[in-house]
Design a protein around this motif. Structure first.
Motif, PDB file in Angstrom:
ATOM      1  N   MET A  13       0.833  -1.214   0.000  1.00  0.00           N
ATOM      2  CA  MET A  13       0.000   0.000   0.000  1.00  0.00           C
ATOM      3  C   MET A  13       0.863   1.258   0.000  1.00  0.00           C
ATOM      4  SD  MET A  13      -3.094  -1.044   2.566  1.00  0.00           S
ATOM      5  CE  MET A  13      -3.711   0.621   2.586  1.00  0.00           C
ATOM      6  N   ASN A  14       1.896   1.277   0.821  1.00  0.00           N
ATOM      7  CA  ASN A  14       2.790   2.428   0.854  1.00  0.00           C
ATOM      8  C   ASN A  14       3.500   2.608  -0.483  1.00  0.00           C
ATOM      9  OD1 ASN A  14       2.086   2.978   3.469  1.00  0.00           O
ATOM     10  ND2 ASN A  14       3.954   2.148   4.370  1.00  0.00           N
ATOM     11  N   ALA A  15       3.952   1.513  -1.080  1.00  0.00           N
ATOM     12  CA  ALA A  15       4.626   1.597  -2.377  1.00  0.00           C
ATOM     13  C   ALA A  15       3.675   2.126  -3.449  1.00  0.00           C
ATOM     14  CB  ALA A  15       5.168   0.226  -2.775  1.00  0.00           C
ATOM     15  N   LEU A  16       2.447   1.648  -3.452  1.00  0.00           N
ATOM     16  CA  LEU A  16       1.464   2.114  -4.425  1.00  0.00           C
ATOM     17  C   LEU A  16       1.199   3.606  -4.265  1.00  0.00           C
ATOM     18  CD1 LEU A  16      -0.552   1.430  -6.673  1.00  0.00           C
ATOM     19  CD2 LEU A  16      -2.219   0.931  -4.872  1.00  0.00           C
ATOM     20  N   LEU A  17       1.065   4.075  -3.038  1.00  0.00           N
ATOM     21  CA  LEU A  17       0.835   5.502  -2.807  1.00  0.00           C
ATOM     22  C   LEU A  17       2.028   6.344  -3.249  1.00  0.00           C
ATOM     23  CD1 LEU A  17      -1.001   5.411   0.624  1.00  0.00           C
ATOM     24  CD2 LEU A  17      -1.947   6.044  -1.598  1.00  0.00           C
ATOM     25  N   ILE A  18       3.229   5.858  -2.994  1.00  0.00           N
ATOM     26  CA  ILE A  18       4.422   6.590  -3.429  1.00  0.00           C
ATOM     27  C   ILE A  18       4.450   6.684  -4.947  1.00  0.00           C
ATOM     28  CG2 ILE A  18       6.948   6.437  -3.599  1.00  0.00           C
ATOM     29  CD1 ILE A  18       6.851   5.309  -0.688  1.00  0.00           C
ATOM     30  N   ILE A  19       4.147   5.598  -5.636  1.00  0.00           N
ATOM     31  CA  ILE A  19       4.121   5.604  -7.104  1.00  0.00           C
ATOM     32  C   ILE A  19       3.052   6.557  -7.616  1.00  0.00           C
ATOM     33  CG2 ILE A  19       3.553   4.180  -9.118  1.00  0.00           C
ATOM     34  CD1 ILE A  19       4.914   1.821  -7.589  1.00  0.00           C
ATOM     35  N   ILE A  20       1.874   6.532  -7.024  1.00  0.00           N
ATOM     36  CA  ILE A  20       0.791   7.443  -7.457  1.00  0.00           C
ATOM     37  C   ILE A  20       1.216   8.891  -7.269  1.00  0.00           C
ATOM     38  CG2 ILE A  20      -1.522   8.262  -6.851  1.00  0.00           C
ATOM     39  CD1 ILE A  20      -2.230   5.288  -6.300  1.00  0.00           C
ATOM     40  N   PHE A  21       1.760   9.230  -6.114  1.00  0.00           N
ATOM     41  CA  PHE A  21       2.195  10.612  -5.876  1.00  0.00           C
ATOM     42  C   PHE A  21       3.346  11.007  -6.782  1.00  0.00           C
ATOM     43  CE2 PHE A  21       0.113  10.175  -1.614  1.00  0.00           C
ATOM     44  CZ  PHE A  21      -0.831  11.159  -1.829  1.00  0.00           C
ATOM     45  N   PHE A  22       4.247  10.099  -7.057  1.00  0.00           N
ATOM     46  CA  PHE A  22       5.386  10.387  -7.930  1.00  0.00           C
ATOM     47  C   PHE A  22       4.912  10.732  -9.332  1.00  0.00           C
ATOM     48  CE2 PHE A  22       8.613   8.944 -10.975  1.00  0.00           C
ATOM     49  CZ  PHE A  22       9.662   9.747 -10.594  1.00  0.00           C
ATOM     50  N   PHE A  23       3.977   9.957  -9.876  1.00  0.00           N
ATOM     51  CA  PHE A  23       3.518  10.203 -11.249  1.00  0.00           C
ATOM     52  C   PHE A  23       2.468  11.295 -11.342  1.00  0.00           C
ATOM     53  CE2 PHE A  23       5.260   5.890 -11.931  1.00  0.00           C
ATOM     54  CZ  PHE A  23       6.144   6.216 -12.952  1.00  0.00           C
ATOM     55  N   SER A  24       1.889  11.711 -10.234  1.00  0.00           N
ATOM     56  CA  SER A  24       0.893  12.791 -10.284  1.00  0.00           C
ATOM     57  C   SER A  24       1.490  14.152  -9.986  1.00  0.00           C
ATOM     58  CB  SER A  24      -0.262  12.500  -9.298  1.00  0.00           C
ATOM     59  OG  SER A  24       0.200  12.557  -7.984  1.00  0.00           O
ATOM     60  N   ALA A  25       2.741  14.178  -9.554  1.00  0.00           N
ATOM     61  CA  ALA A  25       3.406  15.450  -9.253  1.00  0.00           C
ATOM     62  C   ALA A  25       3.671  16.218 -10.552  1.00  0.00           C
ATOM     63  CB  ALA A  25       4.705  15.210  -8.507  1.00  0.00           C
ATOM     64  N   PRO A  26       3.503  17.549 -10.507  1.00  0.00           N
ATOM     65  CA  PRO A  26       3.732  18.359 -11.723  1.00  0.00           C
ATOM     66  C   PRO A  26       5.173  18.384 -12.159  1.00  0.00           C
ATOM     67  CG  PRO A  26       3.075  19.756  -9.852  1.00  0.00           C
ATOM     68  CD  PRO A  26       3.078  18.335  -9.388  1.00  0.00           C
TER      69      PRO A  26
END
Length: 74
Positions: A61-74
């Motif tokens: 879950m933590n890894a998935l959230l990190i990936i989501i935030f990484f790819f959603s950052a401007p």
């Protein structure tokens, strides 16, 4: 902590209280989500009898959230 709560108060109360404690340990905006997942982790622990499944799920879950935030950052 869950094992103690379960032995003292039963499975349902142990799951809820340990989930609440898990939720309190997180940021206020994540507290509700962390409480629910904490309850799920306790249920997985109850079913499997080992901490490995909750640990792996928490890491995923933590890894998935990190990936989501990484790819959603401007």
């Amino acid at each position: 902590m869950y094992r103690y709560l379960r032995s003292r108060f039963g499975v349902v109360v142990g799951v809820v209280i340990s989930g609440l404690i898990f939720g309190i340990g997180h940021a206020p905006e994540l507290m509700l989500n962390a409480t629910v997942t904490g309850c799920l982790f306790a249920i997985f622990y109850e079913k499997r009898g080992t901490l490995w499944m909750p640990i792996i799920l928490h890491g995923l879950m933590n890894a998935l959230l990190i990936i989501i935030f990484f790819f959603s950052a401007p």
